[in-house]
Design an enzyme around this catalytic site. Structure first.
Site, PDB file in Angstrom:
ATOM      1  N   GLU A  33       0.844  -1.205   0.000  1.00  0.00           N
ATOM      2  CA  GLU A  33       0.000   0.000   0.000  1.00  0.00           C
ATOM      3  C   GLU A  33       0.874   1.247   0.000  1.00  0.00           C
ATOM      4  O   GLU A  33       1.866   1.317   0.742  1.00  0.00           O
ATOM      5  CB  GLU A  33      -0.860  -0.019   1.277  1.00  0.00           C
ATOM      6  N   HIS A  35       2.560   4.489   0.941  1.00  0.00           N
ATOM      7  CA  HIS A  35       2.784   5.145   2.233  1.00  0.00           C
ATOM      8  C   HIS A  35       3.481   6.478   1.994  1.00  0.00           C
ATOM      9  O   HIS A  35       4.519   6.782   2.582  1.00  0.00           O
ATOM     10  CB  HIS A  35       3.582   4.248   3.177  1.00  0.00           C
ATOM     11  N   ASP A  44       3.264  -1.593   6.180  1.00  0.00           N
ATOM     12  CA  ASP A  44       2.278  -2.314   7.010  1.00  0.00           C
ATOM     13  C   ASP A  44       2.679  -3.774   7.252  1.00  0.00           C
ATOM     14  O   ASP A  44       2.113  -4.430   8.142  1.00  0.00           O
ATOM     15  CB  ASP A  44       0.885  -2.269   6.358  1.00  0.00           C
ATOM     16  N   HIS A 119      -2.213  -3.618   9.083  1.00  0.00           N
ATOM     17  CA  HIS A 119      -3.019  -2.863   8.112  1.00  0.00           C
ATOM     18  C   HIS A 119      -4.460  -2.849   8.610  1.00  0.00           C
ATOM     19  O   HIS A 119      -5.108  -3.895   8.688  1.00  0.00           O
ATOM     20  CB  HIS A 119      -2.877  -3.553   6.746  1.00  0.00           C
ATOM     21  N   GLU A 121      -7.326  -2.223   7.519  1.00  0.00           N
ATOM     22  CA  GLU A 121      -8.437  -2.788   6.737  1.00  0.00           C
ATOM     23  C   GLU A 121      -8.523  -4.314   6.822  1.00  0.00           C
ATOM     24  O   GLU A 121      -9.507  -4.912   6.393  1.00  0.00           O
ATOM     25  CB  GLU A 121      -8.303  -2.374   5.260  1.00  0.00           C
ATOM     26  N   HIS A 176      -2.053   7.493   8.897  1.00  0.00           N
ATOM     27  CA  HIS A 176      -1.486   6.707   7.783  1.00  0.00           C
ATOM     28  C   HIS A 176      -0.315   7.433   7.121  1.00  0.00           C
ATOM     29  O   HIS A 176      -0.465   8.579   6.678  1.00  0.00           O
ATOM     30  CB  HIS A 176      -2.562   6.420   6.727  1.00  0.00           C
ATOM     31  N   GLU A 181       4.041   5.957  11.713  1.00  0.00           N
ATOM     32  CA  GLU A 181       4.666   4.966  10.833  1.00  0.00           C
ATOM     33  C   GLU A 181       6.025   5.464  10.318  1.00  0.00           C
ATOM     34  O   GLU A 181       6.978   4.683  10.206  1.00  0.00           O
ATOM     35  CB  GLU A 181       3.748   4.626   9.650  1.00  0.00           C
TER      36      GLU A 181
HETATM   37 ZN    ZN Z   1       0.395   1.807   7.177  1.00  0.00          ZN
HETATM   38 MN    MN Z   2      -2.492   0.273   5.778  1.00  0.00          MN
END
Ligand code: ZN
Ligand code: MN
Length: 257
Positions: A33, A35, A44, A119, A121, A176, A181
Site C-alpha cells: 500500500e 505510504h 504495514d 493494516h 483494513e 497513515h 509509521e
Molecule cells: Zn500503514
Molecule cells: Mn495500511
C-alpha cells in the site's frame, strides 16, 4: 546454522522440534500500500514483522513468513485503493489465505497462533479466517487451538502518545504514512525513508461518511493523511520499544505462558 526465530530460515526438523516444545507461531499480516512519496509500500508488513521477531526472541516463538498483501486500502485509513502501486486482495481471497495458513500450522501441531495485523483494513477478514479455521478444525477434532489477533498500534501507552504527539494526537486512521509509521520506519530502516519528500498537502479533511466513487480531491495527492513533520528515529525507537514490550505482555497473557 545460527539459531533464528524465522520459520523461513529454519530446517523442517528445527521447526518441528520447536513445535513439539510447544512454541507459539506468530504471523504478521500486512499490505502492499502506498505510504506517501517518502516511504516504501511494505510499511504495514515490515512493522508488525519486526514486532513479531522481537517478541519471538523474548518469549521463544516461531515467526512465520509474513503476508505481504492485504485487504483494499480505504480512503479514510490508507488513502484508498486508487493509488498506483497499492495492490490489494479481495476479501474472500485474504480470508482464504489466512484460513489456509492457520489450518496448516494446526496440522503441524501448533496450538497457539498470534496474528499481528499491520493494516487497519484487514481486521474483520482476519477475524473471519480465524472463525472459519477454528470451526473446520473442530470438525476434525482439534479442540485446543488458541488464536490471538493483535493490532499493534492499540498497544501505545499514554506516555508514548504524549512524547510522540506533543501537539495532540490526530487519531489512528489519519496517522497513515504520517508521524507514527514514519518514525518507526526511521528507527527500523532509515534507508527506506526519504524525509526530503515532504509534499505538505495534508492533513486530510474527511467527512464522517464514505463516498463511492471517491470524489476528486478527497485524499491528499501525496497519500500522507496527516503530516510527516515531527517524525524522528528517536520517536520511532520509543514507539517500537513500547509496542514490543506490550505485545510480548499480550502474547504471554493471551496464551497464559
Ligand atoms: Zn500503514
Ligand atoms: Mn495500511
Amino acid at each position: 546454522m545460527k539459531a533464528n526465530v524465522l520459520m523461513s530460515q529454519m530446517t523442517w526438523t528445527d521447526y518441528q522440534r520447536r513445535v513439539l516444545a510447544g512454541q507459539p507461531v506468530l504471523i504478521a499480516i500486512g499490505a502492499m500500500e502506498q505510504h506517501g512519496p517518502h516511504m516504501t509500500m511494505a510499511v504495514d508488513t515490515m512493522i508488525p514483522q519486526a514486532i513479531c521477531t522481537a517478541v519471538a526472541e523474548i518469549i521463544g516463538a516461531i515467526v512465520a513468513a509474513p503476508l505481504p498483501y492485504g485487504y483494499k486500502s480505504q480512503p479514510r485509513s490508507g488513502g484508498g485503493n486508487q493509488f498506483c502501486g497499492t495492490a490489494s486482495l479481495d476479501a474472500a481471497t485474504l480470508t482464504a489465505l489466512i484460513k489456509d495458513l492457520l489450518k496448516e500450522f494446526a496440522r503441524h501441531g501448533v496450538r497457539r497462533i498470534a496474528i499481528f495485523d499491520g493494516h487497519y483494513e484487514n481486521a474483520m477478514f482476519a477475524i473471519e479466517a480465524i472463525d472459519l479455521a477454528m470451526r473446520e478444525l473442530l470438525w476434525e477434532g482439534v479442540r485446543d487451538l488458541r488464536v490471538l489477533r493483535v493490532s499493534y498500534w492499540e498497544h501505545i501507552q499514554p506516555e508514548t502518545v504524549a512524547a510522540v504527539f506533543p501537539d495532540g494526537f490526530p487519531g489512528w486512521p489519519l496517522e497513515h504514512a504520517s508521524i507514527m509509521e514514519t518514525s518507526v520506519m526511521l528507527h527500523l530502516d532509515p534507508d527506506l525513508v526519504d524525509m526530503s519528500q515532504d509534499w505538505a498537502d495534508g492533513p486530510a479533511q474527511f467527512p464522517l461518511f464514505d463516498v463511492y466513487p471517491l470524489p476528486p480531491g478527497h485524499v491528499p495527492p501525496s497519500g500522507v493523511l496527516s503530516t510527516i513533520r515531527g517524525a524522528s528515529a528517536q520517536k520511532g525507537k520509543l514507539l517500537f520499544e513500547n509496542y514490543v514490550e506490550e505485545a510480548a505482555k499480550a502474547v504471554r497473557e493471551g496464551f497464559a505462558i
